[in-house]
Design a protein around this motif. Structure first.
Motif, PDB file in Angstrom:
ATOM      1  N   ALA A  77      -7.482   4.249   3.161  1.00 53.34           N
ATOM      2  CA  ALA A  77      -7.636   2.798   3.298  1.00 53.34           C
ATOM      3  C   ALA A  77      -6.600   2.239   4.279  1.00 53.34           C
ATOM      4  CB  ALA A  77      -7.500   2.118   1.938  1.00 53.34           C
ATOM      5  N   VAL A  78      -5.373   2.738   4.200  1.00 50.52           N
ATOM      6  CA  VAL A  78      -4.325   2.317   5.140  1.00 50.52           C
ATOM      7  C   VAL A  78      -4.732   2.690   6.552  1.00 50.52           C
ATOM      8  CG1 VAL A  78      -1.932   2.712   5.877  1.00 50.52           C
ATOM      9  CG2 VAL A  78      -2.457   2.446   3.457  1.00 50.52           C
ATOM     10  N   LEU A 101       0.826  -1.203   0.000  1.00 50.82           N
ATOM     11  CA  LEU A 101       0.000   0.000   0.000  1.00 50.82           C
ATOM     12  C   LEU A 101       0.864   1.259   0.000  1.00 50.82           C
ATOM     13  CD1 LEU A 101      -2.761  -1.120   2.521  1.00 50.82           C
ATOM     14  CD2 LEU A 101      -3.058  -0.707   0.075  1.00 50.82           C
ATOM     15  N   TRP A 102       1.946   1.253   0.772  1.00 51.66           N
ATOM     16  CA  TRP A 102       2.831   2.425   0.808  1.00 51.66           C
ATOM     17  C   TRP A 102       3.534   2.628  -0.529  1.00 51.66           C
ATOM     18  CZ3 TRP A 102       1.900   6.055   3.948  1.00 51.66           C
ATOM     19  CH2 TRP A 102       1.384   5.793   5.214  1.00 51.66           C
ATOM     20  N   SER A 147      -5.813  10.394  -5.595  1.00 57.93           N
ATOM     21  CA  SER A 147      -5.777   8.926  -5.568  1.00 57.93           C
ATOM     22  C   SER A 147      -4.937   8.419  -4.403  1.00 57.93           C
ATOM     23  CB  SER A 147      -5.217   8.391  -6.881  1.00 57.93           C
ATOM     24  OG  SER A 147      -6.023   8.798  -7.965  1.00 57.93           O
ATOM     25  N   ALA A 148      -3.827   9.090  -4.150  1.00 66.34           N
ATOM     26  CA  ALA A 148      -2.972   8.716  -3.022  1.00 66.34           C
ATOM     27  C   ALA A 148      -3.720   8.907  -1.707  1.00 66.34           C
ATOM     28  CB  ALA A 148      -1.690   9.538  -3.031  1.00 66.34           C
ATOM     29  N   LYS A 183      -6.914   8.535  -1.211  1.00 68.30           N
ATOM     30  CA  LYS A 183      -7.840   7.407  -1.052  1.00 68.30           C
ATOM     31  C   LYS A 183      -7.120   6.174  -0.508  1.00 68.30           C
ATOM     32  CE  LYS A 183     -11.047   8.930  -4.594  1.00 68.30           C
ATOM     33  NZ  LYS A 183     -11.611   8.674  -5.925  1.00 68.30           N
ATOM     34  N   VAL A 184      -5.923   5.919  -1.023  1.00 71.16           N
ATOM     35  CA  VAL A 184      -5.143   4.770  -0.546  1.00 71.16           C
ATOM     36  C   VAL A 184      -4.721   4.992   0.902  1.00 71.16           C
ATOM     37  CG1 VAL A 184      -3.074   3.380  -0.902  1.00 71.16           C
ATOM     38  CG2 VAL A 184      -4.357   4.213  -2.873  1.00 71.16           C
ATOM     39  N   LYS A 242       2.242   1.888  -3.371  1.00 71.97           N
ATOM     40  CA  LYS A 242       1.199   2.439  -4.235  1.00 71.97           C
ATOM     41  C   LYS A 242       1.041   3.935  -3.979  1.00 71.97           C
ATOM     42  CE  LYS A 242      -3.439   1.430  -5.836  1.00 71.97           C
ATOM     43  NZ  LYS A 242      -4.580   0.531  -5.748  1.00 71.97           N
ATOM     44  N   VAL A 243       1.051   4.337  -2.701  1.00 74.28           N
ATOM     45  CA  VAL A 243       0.958   5.761  -2.356  1.00 74.28           C
ATOM     46  C   VAL A 243       2.129   6.519  -2.962  1.00 74.28           C
ATOM     47  CG1 VAL A 243       1.079   7.424  -0.458  1.00 74.28           C
ATOM     48  CG2 VAL A 243      -0.374   5.418  -0.248  1.00 74.28           C
TER      49      VAL A 243
END
Length: 96
Positions: A59-60, A37-38, A52-53, A55-56, A40-41
């Motif tokens: 979620a984290v 996940l990190w 978008s970051a 939103k991730v 992806k961020v």
């Protein structure tokens, strides 16, 4: 040096300190999914997609809160705050 650059350096320094000081074997089991996940961020921020970051990161934060992973929760909170600060149109006075 611009104020936004100083803010970024300060936030990333804080995140790095949390990672270094609070990394424990107990968090190693769940760190693989958090690592993905990190990453992806980071990749979203590199291609200039803060929404978008965000939103991730949310979620984290939700995942870390449900798993009681305080380290990940703090990192996500700081990341969310940084993105909201950088994308905000309001002028926020610098605290120091």
């Amino acid at each position: 040096m611009q104020k936004s650059t100083v803010k970024r350096i300060a936030v990333f320094t804080i995140i790095l300190l949390f990672i270094l000081f609070f990394k424990s074997p107990a968090t190693a089991k769940t760190s693989n999914s958090y690592d993905e996940l990190w990453k992806k961020v980071d990749s979203l921020l590199l291609i200039q997609q803060p929404e978008s970051a965000l939103k991730v990161l949310e979620a984290v934060y939700t995942k870390s809160k449900s798993e009681s992973s305080q380290i990940q929760q703090i990192k996500a909170f700081v990341g969310i705050a940084q993105i909201k600060l950088e994308t905000s149109d309001e002028v926020v006075p610098y605290p120091f």
